[in-house]
Design a protein around this motif. Structure first.
Motif, mmCIF file in Angstrom:
data_model
loop_
_atom_site.group_PDB
_atom_site.id
_atom_site.type_symbol
_atom_site.label_atom_id
_atom_site.label_comp_id
_atom_site.label_asym_id
_atom_site.label_seq_id
_atom_site.Cartn_x
_atom_site.Cartn_y
_atom_site.Cartn_z
ATOM 1 N N VAL A 109 2.477 1.804 -3.459
ATOM 2 C CA VAL A 109 1.462 2.141 -4.460
ATOM 3 C C VAL A 109 1.086 3.614 -4.400
ATOM 4 C CG1 VAL A 109 -0.963 1.779 -5.076
ATOM 5 C CG2 VAL A 109 0.532 -0.188 -4.676
ATOM 6 N N LYS A 110 0.775 4.097 -3.228
ATOM 7 C CA LYS A 110 0.359 5.496 -3.095
ATOM 8 C C LYS A 110 1.491 6.447 -3.488
ATOM 9 C CE LYS A 110 -3.183 4.597 0.357
ATOM 10 N NZ LYS A 110 -3.609 4.717 1.777
ATOM 11 N N SER A 157 -6.564 -1.310 -7.372
ATOM 12 C CA SER A 157 -7.572 -0.733 -6.472
ATOM 13 C C SER A 157 -7.365 0.769 -6.309
ATOM 14 C CB SER A 157 -7.509 -1.419 -5.107
ATOM 15 O OG SER A 157 -7.814 -2.788 -5.220
ATOM 16 N N GLU A 158 -6.102 1.186 -6.202
ATOM 17 C CA GLU A 158 -5.814 2.616 -6.034
ATOM 18 C C GLU A 158 -6.124 3.400 -7.300
ATOM 19 O OE1 GLU A 158 -4.619 5.993 -3.805
ATOM 20 O OE2 GLU A 158 -5.217 3.952 -3.251
ATOM 21 N N CYS A 217 -11.665 -3.908 -11.317
ATOM 22 C CA CYS A 217 -11.025 -2.580 -11.314
ATOM 23 C C CYS A 217 -10.705 -2.102 -12.719
ATOM 24 C CB CYS A 217 -9.737 -2.617 -10.484
ATOM 25 S SG CYS A 217 -9.988 -2.895 -8.722
ATOM 26 N N PRO A 230 0.814 -1.231 0.000
ATOM 27 C CA PRO A 230 0.000 0.000 0.000
ATOM 28 C C PRO A 230 0.843 1.275 0.000
ATOM 29 C CG PRO A 230 -0.941 -1.618 1.495
ATOM 30 C CD PRO A 230 0.364 -2.185 1.042
ATOM 31 N N ARG A 235 -9.806 3.786 -7.298
ATOM 32 C CA ARG A 235 -10.225 4.753 -6.274
ATOM 33 C C ARG A 235 -10.019 6.189 -6.742
ATOM 34 N NH1 ARG A 235 -8.580 7.806 -2.157
ATOM 35 N NH2 ARG A 235 -6.366 7.485 -2.579
ATOM 36 N N ARG A 236 -8.977 6.401 -7.538
ATOM 37 C CA ARG A 236 -8.679 7.752 -8.033
ATOM 38 C C ARG A 236 -9.335 8.038 -9.386
ATOM 39 N NH1 ARG A 236 -2.486 9.333 -6.264
ATOM 40 N NH2 ARG A 236 -2.353 8.005 -4.397
ATOM 41 N N ASP A 291 1.248 8.875 -6.728
ATOM 42 C CA ASP A 291 1.366 10.309 -6.445
ATOM 43 C C ASP A 291 2.422 10.950 -7.338
ATOM 44 O OD1 ASP A 291 -0.583 10.348 -4.503
ATOM 45 O OD2 ASP A 291 0.816 10.170 -2.814
ATOM 46 N N ASN A 304 -3.255 -3.951 -5.179
ATOM 47 C CA ASN A 304 -3.217 -2.603 -4.603
ATOM 48 C C ASN A 304 -3.097 -1.517 -5.666
ATOM 49 O OD1 ASN A 304 -3.495 -3.219 -1.817
ATOM 50 N ND2 ASN A 304 -1.380 -3.946 -1.779
ATOM 51 N N TYR A 305 -2.293 -1.769 -6.687
ATOM 52 C CA TYR A 305 -2.183 -0.784 -7.770
ATOM 53 C C TYR A 305 -3.529 -0.604 -8.467
ATOM 54 C CZ TYR A 305 2.888 -0.158 -7.672
ATOM 55 O OH TYR A 305 4.171 0.191 -7.305
#
Length: 407
Positions: free
Chosen positions: A111-112, A136-137, A172, A108, A140-141, A116, A133-134
């Motif tokens: 990934v963030k 899903s993120e 996703c 996590p 989410r964005r 970013d 995680n990639y």
């Protein structure tokens, strides 16, 4: 979350393995440096299309899409990431991308930080890349993400009773461009419906490579007027144990070997098995290459062009983990021989079905097949035509993808 626990264990294992394995050490070092690369090279004002490929083979599947987007939409910049050193080390200077780096492992935190810094406008994951995680993120964005040239089988975790929430990873994707109808049916069975069958972008890629094949004067001099040149690409020792003895006993044919592993010990092992004159490409001259019956390609980057000089090809790996790229050879209209571990490769099954590709179980099969090709010109010609037609008839994935993605 169980997935994150497993990823944490995997990261620990990778770092431990890096102490003993140079290839893994390169990967770990590259992943650590990825954030610095992004900080230095990413333009915050630009729109980046992010392409991720595990290794070199997957990169070649995504490459036609990258280059078509470059041509049609030059306003976008390209970020290319790799998981494996075998992809990054070969293509780290790829001019089709503005930024090339490793992809940090799927924790996590990584990934963030990565997203970013990269702030991708859109993402394309090639074939088997399903990082929870990639993905899903990105979802989410609200960053669109596509799966390109993916192929699914009932044995995969997504379709097992214990697959649990991992199957939701596939939801996703904004769209999955898959290789066959079976993949569509499997995905529908778990509620994933945003799919299109486009085939495999590698067909488009090998046709492009074929049209731009390099002229290699030393290889041309080696071949001369010989019309029975056998090209063995990406070979391993078990493959060489099959075709080298046959070559030794058949003076009417010439042999070009481009081994998968190019290190001195393997090269010397190959030379030790040969009983006819041999020269290494890096030591070849216009004079000595004409005296040789076997040419060993002891450098990278030539194989896709070298197949053009053969009448029969062999693609290695089928007596190990899996075969390498059969389409690189088939595109030149020559029959392709390979070992038994090919069942996961749709293109190998297609080549076998059209009688352009030929599976062997061992030396007896190989000898029998080669005897047939060398004695029956019509049979050899028909098999080659079948292989070339198979590639041309299955091209077009790129156009289908471009017509669907909104850029």
């Amino acid at each position: 979350m169980i997935y994150n626990f497993v990823i944490a264990l995997y990261i620990s294992a990778v770092h431990l393995a890096a102490l003993f394995n140079k290839k893994v050490a390169k990967m770990v070092k590259g992943e650590k440096e990825a954030f610095a690369v992004l900080k230095k090279q990413i333009d915050p004002q630009a729109k980046y299309l992010w392409f991720h490929a595990a290794s070199l083979g997957e990169f070649e599947q995504g490459r036609p899409l990258i280059e078509q987007i470059r041509k049609q939409y030059p306003q976008y910049k390209i970020l290319q990431t790799f998981f494996s050193p075998s992809g990054y080390e070969v293509r780290k200077d790829y001019k089709g991308a503005d930024v090339v780096c490793y992809l940090p492992l799927d924790s996590p935190r990584n990934v963030k930080k990565f997203i970013d810094l990269a702030h991708p406008y859109m993402a394309f994951f090639i074939k088997y890349e399903f990082w929870c995680n990639y993905l899903s993120e990105l979802k989410r964005r609200n960053i669109p993400v596509y799966s390109v040239s993916s192929i699914f089988r009932s044995q995969q975790i997504f379709f097992r009773w214990y697959g649990g929430s991992y199957k939701n990873v596939l939801k996703c994707f904004d769209h999955l461009f898959v290789q066959n109808e079976e993949s569509v049916r499997l995905l529908e069975s778990i509620g994933v419906t945003r799919t299109t069958v486009v085939g495999d972008t590698r067909f488009d890629r090998v046709l492009e490579i074929c049209s731009q094949a390099k002229e290699l004067p030393l290889v041309e001099s080696f071949k001369g007027n010989n019309c029975k040149t056998f090209v063995a690409g990406s070979s391993w020792a078990p493959d060489e144990d099959i075709f080298i003895p046959y070559f030794n006993e058949h003076p009417e044919m010439k042999l070009i070997i481009a081994p998968h592993v190019i290190d001195e010990s393997h090269l010397q092992e190959i030379i030790g098995k040969l009983k006819r004159p041999v020269v290494r490409y890096t030591q070849a001259t216009e004079e000595n290459v004409k005296q040789a019956d076997c040419l060993i390609i002891d450098c990278f980057g030539l194989l896709s062009s070298i197949y053009r000089y053969g009448e029969i090809s062999y693609v290695g790996g089928g007596f190990g983990v899996s075969i390498h790229n059969t389409l690189e050879a088939a595109v030149y209209g020559i029959p392709v021989i390979f070992g038994p571990n090919n069942y996961k490769f749709l293109e190998a099954q297609g080549l076998k079905a059209c009688q352009g590709g030929f599976e062997i179980q061992g030396k007896e099969d190989f000898d029998r097949l080669m005897n047939k090709f060398l004695s029956d010109e019509a049979c050899l010609h028909e098999a080659g035509k079948n292989a070339g037609d198979y590639v041309r008839n299955n091209a077009g994935a790129l156009e289908k993808i471009m017509n669907t993605v909104s850029l």
